[in-house]
Design an enzyme around this catalytic site. Sequence first.
Site, PDB file in Angstrom:
ATOM      1  N   LYS A  44       0.835  -1.197   0.000  1.00 40.75           N
ATOM      2  CA  LYS A  44       0.000   0.000   0.000  1.00 40.75           C
ATOM      3  C   LYS A  44       0.873   1.251   0.000  1.00 40.75           C
ATOM      4  CE  LYS A  44      -0.512  -0.048   5.042  1.00 40.75           C
ATOM      5  NZ  LYS A  44      -1.478  -0.102   6.167  1.00 40.75           N
ATOM      6  N   TYR A 271      16.255  31.407   6.475  1.00 40.50           N
ATOM      7  CA  TYR A 271      15.114  32.140   6.999  1.00 40.50           C
ATOM      8  C   TYR A 271      15.158  32.212   8.524  1.00 40.50           C
ATOM      9  CZ  TYR A 271      12.851  31.724   2.419  1.00 40.50           C
ATOM     10  OH  TYR A 271      12.537  31.797   1.093  1.00 40.50           O
TER      11      TYR A 271
END
Length: 392
Positions: A44, A271
């Site tokens: 999956k 940042y």
Amino acid sequence: MNFDSSNFPLRPAWTEIDLGKLRRNLQLIRGDLPKHVRLMAVVKDEAYGHGALDVARIAMEEGAWGFGLSTLEEAMCLRDDGITAPLVLLGERQAPELEWCVAHDLTVCVNEPGNVRALAKIAADFNKRVPIHLKIHTGMSRYGVRWDEALPLVEMILAEKSLELEGVMTHFAQSDETDKTFANLQFSRFNEVLTALQQKKVQVKLRHSCNSGGYLDLPHAHLDMVRPGILIYGVFPSQVCRQIPGIEPVMSVKAKVAGIQKLKPGEVVGYGMRYKASAERRIAILPIGYGDGFPRVRNEGAALIRGKRAPLIGGIAMDALMVDITDIPEAQMWDEAVIMGRQGKEEITVRDIAKLKNSVTYDVLTNWRLRLRRKNVNGQGKTTSRLESASK
């Protein structure tokens, strides 16, 4: 020069899937199991990010009985690419999905009477007798009929001529920790159902309960089939479960050095200016960031360059992270960097990334983003949902 869009230069950041290690892991798991115990490989979520079609093809060659999936879309991708082995849809199905499941020979897990009746009618309309697996809820409180309320649903299934009760299953909530008390309680509850079926002379071909942790640590619960997931991909579900020598991680995450900067004392990085150089430093910029699934951390973690650890500095950007290469003077532009995996004698494991993310290994493997192309090595394979399929 061919400027067709299928021929553009590929981004210098990627996940690398070692199909040779995948094959070896499957061989070790298959060799560790008793011969009568079948293997359902859980693929999956694109085989936990490794490429469902590639994994399925190799697993079939290594003796897998079939595959566990979560969604109809996942199953149809495999069917459309020629996978004919049993595909078991774990979880619950919406009514509109059932007709597709019957038409494409997908095995449905049933949990409640409504879907049993609907599935039986659709199977009869297709003039088919379709195999189903009954999910027994033994304590996880997710899908399934309660162990002490299961028999009426069994009788309903047996009364439908268009349905075959091929499998009965449960799922462990905690099978990979040292304390197996609850796992054994769950298995005891599951056995209550199996014993009741035996007393009623109900024959079930496939009784299964074990995920990776159960397979490793609960041999008495192997029954007819096991359902390993993360172990196939070379990651043990916990650090305290049984270890199989030779199992290795299949996935690495890599990028190339795309920039080099020299910092003077007092200069900042990234940042928020979360890093300030206390002395002259040399840093490398790697073109991979939180937009690709790397944890959004600051001044934590490392990458491997020239076989050495380069500490991550500053904050992670969407498309870039910075590492300190002052102590790696030989590092240069376009060197290969390892974000997750091994380089030389050093390794950054999926558990290391999970700690940065304050999460689990499953989350890390499945959350590398689609724009991070997948590259197969040590084997041939076709990629179903990434930008690159060729082994290079």
